[in-house]
Motif scaffolding. Sequence first.
Motif: not given
Length: 216
Positions: A136-153
Amino acid sequence: MTLNDLLDAYWRHAAERAPALAAAVERDARALLASGRLERAVRVGDRAPDVLLPDASDGRVRLSDLLRKGPVVLAFYRGRWCSFCTLELRAWQRVLPELRALGAQLLAVSPQDEHETALMRERDRLELHMVSDAGNAIARQFGIATEIAPELREAYAQAGMVRPDCGPTTDWSLPLPAVYLIGTDGRVAGSWVDADWRRRAEPAEVVARLAALQRC
């Protein structure tokens, strides 16, 4: 029927079959909205990050180089394993001739690898320019990368929404559903970002914004 009408209908059916997933998604979307995370995303009027994009012929190409040829639409999606992304990309495929007629390039960006991207392109007969965004290198530069919580996984797994690369060391960051329309001046002319992956930008709305931009 709009794309989001179709996604709503699909979700109602999915939620009936997987109530635990539905509840987890609702909690996750509320938490993301409350966190202020969306405030850090690139928005209209900002200068778009001049990211390096994988290119089949040249290895890598800068966004600024693409913008010399016309506006660029960046559509971030999660991957082949996400049925909502499948429906979204099929919708983008339907408007691709309109985007090209307006002089724009559409790039569909996902953290999935080249193999998964190739399978998706073949399965859905997509002619889109599809970019593999490792880590998510590109997504991170746009500020839209997010971590998925274990519960949701866990809820994803129970509902059968399992990433092909899923394992103990899997990077569980994903891009938020986001579309950016970037003008030839490098500025963001249109931004559609949502904390809830069940909602996506309407391709017809993006086409209309692009047409208005071209008239200016």
